[in-house]
Each structure stands twice: as structure tokens, then as C-alpha cells.
Design an enzyme around this catalytic site. Structure first.
Site, PDB file in Angstrom:
ATOM      1  N   ASP A 102      -6.717   7.270  15.333  1.00 56.49           N
ATOM      2  CA  ASP A 102      -5.586   7.778  14.556  1.00 56.49           C
ATOM      3  C   ASP A 102      -4.397   6.886  14.875  1.00 56.49           C
ATOM      4  OD1 ASP A 102      -3.373   9.136  13.538  1.00 56.49           O
ATOM      5  OD2 ASP A 102      -4.134  11.110  14.092  1.00 56.49           O
TER       6      ASP A 102
ATOM      7  N   SER B 154       1.750  -3.548   2.501  1.00 48.74           N
ATOM      8  CA  SER B 154       2.963  -2.901   2.003  1.00 48.74           C
ATOM      9  C   SER B 154       2.642  -2.367   0.604  1.00 48.74           C
ATOM     10  CB  SER B 154       4.121  -3.900   1.995  1.00 48.74           C
ATOM     11  OG  SER B 154       5.273  -3.346   1.416  1.00 48.74           O
TER      12      SER B 154
ATOM     13  N   GLY C 229      -7.889   2.386   8.612  1.00 54.36           N
ATOM     14  CA  GLY C 229      -8.093   3.086   7.343  1.00 54.36           C
ATOM     15  C   GLY C 229      -9.241   2.510   6.547  1.00 54.36           C
TER      16      GLY C 229
ATOM     17  N   THR D 148      -7.978   4.026  -6.812  1.00 54.87           N
ATOM     18  CA  THR D 148      -8.628   4.439  -5.570  1.00 54.87           C
ATOM     19  C   THR D 148      -8.474   5.957  -5.416  1.00 54.87           C
ATOM     20  OG1 THR D 148      -6.676   4.288  -4.138  1.00 54.87           O
ATOM     21  CG2 THR D 148      -7.911   2.241  -4.540  1.00 54.87           C
TER      22      THR D 148
ATOM     23  N   SER E  91     -12.333   3.796   5.972  1.00 55.08           N
ATOM     24  CA  SER E  91     -13.373   4.717   5.506  1.00 55.08           C
ATOM     25  C   SER E  91     -13.417   4.858   3.989  1.00 55.08           C
ATOM     26  CB  SER E  91     -13.188   6.099   6.145  1.00 55.08           C
ATOM     27  OG  SER E  91     -11.933   6.654   5.768  1.00 55.08           O
ATOM     28  N   SER E  92     -12.385   4.396   3.293  1.00 56.06           N
ATOM     29  CA  SER E  92     -12.356   4.528   1.837  1.00 56.06           C
ATOM     30  C   SER E  92     -11.334   3.552   1.255  1.00 56.06           C
ATOM     31  CB  SER E  92     -11.996   5.965   1.427  1.00 56.06           C
ATOM     32  OG  SER E  92     -10.685   6.290   1.866  1.00 56.06           O
ATOM     33  N   GLY E  93     -11.305   3.467  -0.069  1.00 54.12           N
ATOM     34  CA  GLY E  93     -10.278   2.700  -0.772  1.00 54.12           C
ATOM     35  C   GLY E  93     -10.186   1.240  -0.382  1.00 54.12           C
TER      36      GLY E  93
ATOM     37  N   ALA F  57      10.199   4.175   1.101  1.00 53.46           N
ATOM     38  CA  ALA F  57      10.972   3.869   2.304  1.00 53.46           C
ATOM     39  C   ALA F  57      10.065   3.347   3.415  1.00 53.46           C
ATOM     40  CB  ALA F  57      11.720   5.118   2.773  1.00 53.46           C
ATOM     41  N   SER F  58       8.875   3.943   3.555  1.00 50.25           N
ATOM     42  CA  SER F  58       7.946   3.478   4.585  1.00 50.25           C
ATOM     43  C   SER F  58       7.492   2.054   4.317  1.00 50.25           C
ATOM     44  CB  SER F  58       6.736   4.421   4.675  1.00 50.25           C
ATOM     45  OG  SER F  58       5.869   4.296   3.563  1.00 50.25           O
ATOM     46  N   LYS F  59       7.335   1.711   3.044  1.00 53.96           N
ATOM     47  CA  LYS F  59       6.892   0.359   2.692  1.00 53.96           C
ATOM     48  C   LYS F  59       8.044  -0.646   2.788  1.00 53.96           C
ATOM     49  CE  LYS F  59       2.627   1.508   1.898  1.00 53.96           C
ATOM     50  NZ  LYS F  59       1.527   1.041   2.766  1.00 53.96           N
TER      51      LYS F  59
ATOM     52  N   TYR G 170       7.633   7.437   0.573  1.00 51.48           N
ATOM     53  CA  TYR G 170       6.553   6.449   0.557  1.00 51.48           C
ATOM     54  C   TYR G 170       7.154   5.054   0.392  1.00 51.48           C
ATOM     55  CZ  TYR G 170       2.470   3.792  -0.924  1.00 51.48           C
ATOM     56  OH  TYR G 170       1.481   2.836  -1.025  1.00 51.48           O
TER      57      TYR G 170
ATOM     58  N   LYS H 270     -11.708  10.358  11.438  1.00 48.90           N
ATOM     59  CA  LYS H 270     -12.927  11.109  11.700  1.00 48.90           C
ATOM     60  C   LYS H 270     -13.999  10.261  12.363  1.00 48.90           C
ATOM     61  CE  LYS H 270     -12.232  14.306   7.842  1.00 48.90           C
ATOM     62  NZ  LYS H 270     -12.788  14.832   6.568  1.00 48.90           N
TER      63      LYS H 270
END
Length: 270
Positions: free
Chosen positions: A51, A129, A11, A178, A13-15, A145-147, A143, A37
Site C-alpha cells: 500500500d 501524472s 498499482g 480503463t 493489478s489492473s488498468g 491538484a494531486s497531479k 484529483y 491485496k
């Protein structure tokens, strides 16, 4: 003399990812970044198309780095997405997209890189996280829950790979300004529900205001860079606005009823 490390960051490409990758390049490290991309080499970051939900694309990217550099010293699992909406109304596709990217995507990356680190008997994994993985956020339940899943996974992983000289770190950012805010998916079903819509829009307005007024990404990038370079980094690092970090640190000391009441007041729920 500082050791040059080969770093793989998702990840990028940004932020957070872009800022962290560029900070690590400035510090003299060899940095490979990924995005779905793909992109050309950017400010010294060697970008690869990948990906985190596609194991074949992960294998190609990891193999390329190992072929070119002979090793991967540090994996930074930064790729993530967000969706807002009522938990009750989330579709199976939305749940899979959220958990599949943020949690299972991180697992995919660890599984691809760990064999190389075990062989080298050395390595570092830094999993991004969130303070939302310490304290759940309303209307961002999956979100959170994923963390939370990243937190538990990382705790277990840190013990399992300890004998191989591999260190695991978890970084818990609070609110940062961001493009994550603009890119968050919004549940159409929640907006269409009379029972939830008003509260949802009010709460998300507060959340977005806090994010847009949050810390600058360079603050997080420098914190991650120090974790990369420290000989014995801490397992867990919180970073962001001071009041969020402070609240997350006392989260288990404050009675749950007090915490819940305070959060409902802050998010204007009820």
C-alpha cells in the site's frame, strides 16, 4: 543487445499498471508489480502486496526486490485513485485519501527507492501524472491538484538527483478506457446539494463518456516501455486522444480567458 532492467511498478493489478507491467515482461525485463491485496505471479509479473500509503509495507516490498535482484533500475509510480465532487464539499477524509494516495504515496515510494539508486549512481523514476495535471478538470479538483503536485515535485526532483545519474520522467495521460471510471468515488455531499447536483451530474456524464471512449491502455504501456528503454528519455510525455494532447501542448499559449470559456462550454457549466 537490449539491457534487462529490474522494474518496480505500483498499482499493477489492473488498468495502466497491469498493461504496462505485462508489456515490460514481454520485452524481457524483470518486473515486480504491487497492489494492496497482493496476487500471485501473473503473466510473468511478480506481484507483491503493498500500500503506497503504508511506509512499512513499502519497506518490505522494496527490500524484497533488492534482496532478490540486488537493485531496482526503474520505479514506475502508477498507483492512483480518483474522487469526483465539488471542492467546497470535500471532507477532510476525502482530501487526505486523494492527496495521500496520488501524491504522498508517490513521495513515499521515491523516498524508499532513491537510496538504492543513489548508491548505484543509476536509476530512472517514471511518475504517472495526467493531462488533468496540466489543465484542471471541474468536479475533479483534488484529483487535478494531486497531479499538479506530481508535476512540481518531479521537476524539482529531476534536478536534485541529476548528479547521481538518476533520470526522472513524467507521463501525462489523457482519457483512456480503463476501470478507473467505474472505481472513481463520488461525493455524496455533492449529489445531495441542490446548487451543485444538476451541473455535477451533467459534467460527470461528459467526463465518463470521454473516458469510456478514450484510448486503449496498451498505447500508454508501449509509450512507458520506450521511456524505460531509451538512453535519454524526455522529461515530459503526453499521450492519449490527439485533441487532448494538442490542447495540453498549447495550454500556456492560449489566453486563460479563452481556455476557461472553452472548457466551460465543453463541460456544459453555466
Amino acid at each position: 543487445m537490449k539491457e534487462t532492467k529490474v522494474i518496480f511498478i505500483t498499482g499493477a493489478s489492473s488498468g495502466f499498471g497491469k498493461e504496462t507491467a505485462e508489456e515490460l515482461v514481454r520485452r524481457g525485463h524483470i518486473v515486480y508489480g504491487t497492489s494492496r491485496k497482493g496476487a500471485a505471479c501473473d503473466n510473468g509479473v511478480r506481484m507483491l502486496p503493498m500500500d503506497v500509503t503504508d511506509k512499512d509495507s513499502i519497506a518490505l516490498a522494496v527490500d524484497r526486490v533488492v534482496t532478490e535482484q540486488g537493485r531496482i533500475d526503474v520505479l514506475i509510480n502508477n498507483a492512483g485513485v480518483g474522487i469526483s465532487g465539488a471542492l467546497e464539499l470535500a471532507t477532510e477524509e476525502e482530501i487526505e485519501w486523494q492527496m495521500g494516495t496520488n501524491f504522498k504515496g508517490m513521495v513515499n515510494m521515491c523516498n524508499a527507492v532513491l537510496p538504492h539508486m543513489r548508491k548505484a549512481r543509476n536509476g530512472r523514476i517514471i511518475n504517472i501524472s495526467s493531462i488533468a495535471g496540466v489543465m484542471a478538470v471541474p468536479f475533479q479538483g483534488f484529483y487535478s491538484a494531486s497531479k499538479f503536485a506530481i508535476e512540481g515535485y518531479s521537476e524539482a526532483l529531476s534536478m536534485e538527483v541529476y548528479p547521481f545519474g538518476i533520470k526522472v520522467c513524467v507521463v501525462e495521460p489523457g482519457d483512456f478506457c480503463t476501470n478507473f471510471t467505474a472505481n472513481r468515488n463520488v461525493s455524496k455531499a455533492t449529489l445531495a446539494c441542490d446548487d451543485y447536483r444538476e451541473c455535477f451530474e451533467r459534467t460527470m456524464g461528459i467526463i465518463e463518456k470521454e473516458e469510456l471512449g478514450g484510448s486503449k491502455p496498451i498505447k500508454l504501456a508501449r509509450k512507458i516501455a520506450r521511456l524505460v528503454e531509451r538512453r535519454n528519455p524526455p522529461f515530459r510525455t503526453k499521450v492519449g486522444p490527439w485533441f487532448q494532447v494538442a490542447l495540453a501542448k498549447v495550454r500556456w499559449v492560449v489566453p486563460q480567458s479563452w481556455l476557461a470559456k472553452g472548457l466551460r462550454w465543453f463541460y456544459k457549466i453555466g
